[in-house]
Design a protein around this motif. Structure first.
Motif, PDB file in Angstrom:
ATOM      1  N   THR A   1       0.834  -1.202   0.000  1.00 27.27           N
ATOM      2  CA  THR A   1       0.000   0.000   0.000  1.00 27.27           C
ATOM      3  C   THR A   1       0.868   1.251   0.000  1.00 27.27           C
ATOM      4  O   THR A   1       0.465   2.294  -0.526  1.00 27.27           O
ATOM      5  CB  THR A   1      -0.945   0.029   1.218  1.00 27.27           C
ATOM      6  OG1 THR A   1      -0.193  -0.194   2.417  1.00 27.27           O
ATOM      7  CG2 THR A   1      -2.033  -1.010   1.089  1.00 27.27           C
TER       8      THR A   1
ATOM      9  N   LYS B   1       0.667   3.393  -3.748  1.00 27.40           N
ATOM     10  CA  LYS B   1      -0.374   4.322  -3.312  1.00 27.40           C
ATOM     11  C   LYS B   1      -0.936   5.168  -4.452  1.00 27.40           C
ATOM     12  O   LYS B   1      -2.080   5.627  -4.382  1.00 27.40           O
ATOM     13  CB  LYS B   1       0.174   5.232  -2.211  1.00 27.40           C
ATOM     14  CG  LYS B   1       1.417   6.017  -2.616  1.00 27.40           C
ATOM     15  CD  LYS B   1       1.993   6.776  -1.442  1.00 27.40           C
ATOM     16  CE  LYS B   1       3.286   7.502  -1.823  1.00 27.40           C
ATOM     17  NZ  LYS B   1       3.885   8.182  -0.652  1.00 27.40           N
TER      18      LYS B   1
ATOM     19  N   ARG C   1      -3.112   3.877  -9.495  1.00 26.85           N
ATOM     20  CA  ARG C   1      -4.307   3.999 -10.335  1.00 26.85           C
ATOM     21  C   ARG C   1      -4.242   5.214 -11.256  1.00 26.85           C
ATOM     22  O   ARG C   1      -4.930   5.252 -12.282  1.00 26.85           O
ATOM     23  CB  ARG C   1      -5.566   4.066  -9.466  1.00 26.85           C
ATOM     24  CG  ARG C   1      -5.868   2.765  -8.740  1.00 26.85           C
ATOM     25  CD  ARG C   1      -7.307   2.709  -8.263  1.00 26.85           C
ATOM     26  NE  ARG C   1      -8.243   2.654  -9.369  1.00 26.85           N
ATOM     27  CZ  ARG C   1      -8.599   1.532  -9.988  1.00 26.85           C
ATOM     28  NH1 ARG C   1      -8.095   0.378  -9.614  1.00 26.85           N
ATOM     29  NH2 ARG C   1      -9.461   1.564 -10.973  1.00 26.85           N
TER      30      ARG C   1
ATOM     31  N   ARG D   1      -6.457  -4.972 -12.603  1.00 25.87           N
ATOM     32  CA  ARG D   1      -7.077  -3.713 -12.169  1.00 25.87           C
ATOM     33  C   ARG D   1      -7.691  -2.965 -13.334  1.00 25.87           C
ATOM     34  O   ARG D   1      -8.625  -2.189 -13.160  1.00 25.87           O
ATOM     35  CB  ARG D   1      -6.037  -2.828 -11.475  1.00 25.87           C
ATOM     36  CG  ARG D   1      -5.962  -3.004  -9.968  1.00 25.87           C
ATOM     37  CD  ARG D   1      -5.708  -4.408  -9.562  1.00 25.87           C
ATOM     38  NE  ARG D   1      -5.872  -4.631  -8.133  1.00 25.87           N
ATOM     39  CZ  ARG D   1      -5.769  -5.815  -7.566  1.00 25.87           C
ATOM     40  NH1 ARG D   1      -5.514  -6.878  -8.293  1.00 25.87           N
ATOM     41  NH2 ARG D   1      -5.935  -5.962  -6.272  1.00 25.87           N
TER      42      ARG D   1
ATOM     43  N   GLY E   1     -15.194  -2.326 -10.960  1.00 21.34           N
ATOM     44  CA  GLY E   1     -14.857  -1.578  -9.756  1.00 21.34           C
ATOM     45  C   GLY E   1     -15.425  -2.158  -8.485  1.00 21.34           C
ATOM     46  O   GLY E   1     -14.935  -1.868  -7.392  1.00 21.34           O
TER      47      GLY E   1
ATOM     48  N   VAL F   1     -10.423  -5.918  -5.747  1.00 20.72           N
ATOM     49  CA  VAL F   1     -10.062  -4.570  -6.183  1.00 20.72           C
ATOM     50  C   VAL F   1     -10.521  -3.542  -5.151  1.00 20.72           C
ATOM     51  O   VAL F   1      -9.779  -2.627  -4.784  1.00 20.72           O
ATOM     52  CB  VAL F   1     -10.679  -4.267  -7.562  1.00 20.72           C
ATOM     53  CG1 VAL F   1     -10.406  -2.823  -7.971  1.00 20.72           C
ATOM     54  CG2 VAL F   1     -10.126  -5.224  -8.611  1.00 20.72           C
TER      55      VAL F   1
ATOM     56  N   ASN G   1      -7.983  -1.007  -3.061  1.00 22.16           N
ATOM     57  CA  ASN G   1      -8.142   0.423  -3.325  1.00 22.16           C
ATOM     58  C   ASN G   1      -8.578   1.181  -2.074  1.00 22.16           C
ATOM     59  O   ASN G   1      -8.130   2.309  -1.826  1.00 22.16           O
ATOM     60  CB  ASN G   1      -9.150   0.643  -4.450  1.00 22.16           C
ATOM     61  CG  ASN G   1      -8.592   0.240  -5.805  1.00 22.16           C
ATOM     62  OD1 ASN G   1      -7.383   0.095  -5.968  1.00 22.16           O
ATOM     63  ND2 ASN G   1      -9.468   0.056  -6.775  1.00 22.16           N
ATOM     64  N   GLU G   2      -9.438   0.566  -1.269  1.00 24.05           N
ATOM     65  CA  GLU G   2      -9.863   1.248  -0.048  1.00 24.05           C
ATOM     66  C   GLU G   2      -8.770   1.217   1.016  1.00 24.05           C
ATOM     67  O   GLU G   2      -8.712   2.113   1.865  1.00 24.05           O
ATOM     68  CB  GLU G   2     -11.168   0.645   0.471  1.00 24.05           C
ATOM     69  CG  GLU G   2     -12.353   0.964  -0.421  1.00 24.05           C
ATOM     70  CD  GLU G   2     -13.692   0.767   0.267  1.00 24.05           C
ATOM     71  OE1 GLU G   2     -13.709   0.492   1.487  1.00 24.05           O
ATOM     72  OE2 GLU G   2     -14.727   0.894  -0.418  1.00 24.05           O
TER      73      GLU G   2
ATOM     74  N   SER H   1      -6.912   4.204   0.146  1.00 20.74           N
ATOM     75  CA  SER H   1      -7.637   5.390   0.603  1.00 20.74           C
ATOM     76  C   SER H   1      -7.488   5.567   2.111  1.00 20.74           C
ATOM     77  O   SER H   1      -7.305   6.688   2.605  1.00 20.74           O
ATOM     78  CB  SER H   1      -9.121   5.279   0.235  1.00 20.74           C
ATOM     79  OG  SER H   1      -9.294   5.247  -1.164  1.00 20.74           O
TER      80      SER H   1
ATOM     81  N   THR I   1     -14.564   4.802   2.952  1.00 20.30           N
ATOM     82  CA  THR I   1     -14.139   3.413   2.726  1.00 20.30           C
ATOM     83  C   THR I   1     -15.246   2.472   3.192  1.00 20.30           C
ATOM     84  O   THR I   1     -15.084   1.748   4.178  1.00 20.30           O
ATOM     85  CB  THR I   1     -12.827   3.109   3.471  1.00 20.30           C
ATOM     86  OG1 THR I   1     -12.996   3.427   4.869  1.00 20.30           O
ATOM     87  CG2 THR I   1     -11.677   3.926   2.922  1.00 20.30           C
TER      88      THR I   1
END
Length: 201
Positions: free
Chosen positions: A32, A36, A39, A119, A124, A129, A133-134, A137, A152
């Motif tokens: 992570t 980060k 994307r 990805r 989504g 995924v 992604n969260e 976040s 999240t």
């Protein structure tokens, strides 16, 4: 180290010292931090959009539900990793300088290409995924320099949390005439190292 674990070291790690969950958490923490901003460098090539739309129309005409299987793996389209992930730009400005040597090697692997392809192709709302992604976040939300926080909801959904741990029973080997030694195999682990299964509520 437990004395009863010594004979097992050549087959499996000590269950008291080897915490698989903590190792997974450590790997997640590392990636992570490294990925980060990944994307920002993903994109869906126009040729892929066109092929995907044609496949959806074809499936609709045949009454077949659309699947999320890779068009590349099915051989329906030929594109390169550079077409969906701007790797050079990512290595130049998307990561910290001290991590660049490691990420340069990692980004050249097939595993990383598959990660970015997944990805790009997966929807989504795919759980894998969504989770990663969260997690990204959540990491950004912890920054003291960030005043606006990103929701999240997937991470906060209690229905996905493990609610209980069930200890698996050892197999019944009474009729096999076996002791702690198995023929042509490693010793059986002690009862204290029984596998456990966590179940979501």
């Amino acid at each position: 180290m437990h004395s009863e674990c010594v004979p097992l070291l050549d087959q499996c790690p000590c269950s008291a010292l080897f915490d698989e969950g903590k190792i997974q958490q450590s790997f997640l923490k590392v990636f992570t931090a490294l990925l980060k901003n990944y994307r920002q460098y993903l994109s869906v090539p126009e040729v892929y959009r066109h092929a995907l739309r044609e496949k959806e129309l074809r499936n609709e005409a045949m009454g077949i539900s659309s699947s999320h299987r890779s068009l590349l793996n099915l051989g329906e389209i030929a594109i390169l990793p550079e077409d969906w992930f701007r790797k050079e730009e990512f290595l130049a400005s998307g990561i910290d300088r001290e991590a660049r040597p490691f990420m340069t090697v990692l980004a050249a692997t097939q595993s990383f290409a598959q990660f970015t392809l997944d990805r790009m192709e997966r929807p989504g709302d795919d759980y894998e995924v969504l989770f990663f992604n969260e997690m990204l976040s959540a990491k950004r939300n912890r920054s003291l320099l960030r005043f606006s926080k990103t929701d999240t909801p997937f991470l906060n959904d209690e229905s996905f949390r493990a609610s209980q741990t069930v200890a698996c029973m050892d197999p019944d080997v009474a009729d096999l005439g076996l002791g702690t030694e198995q023929p042509n195999g490693p010793p059986r682990p002690p009862p204290s190292s029984r596998s456990r299964i966590s179940a979501a509520g």
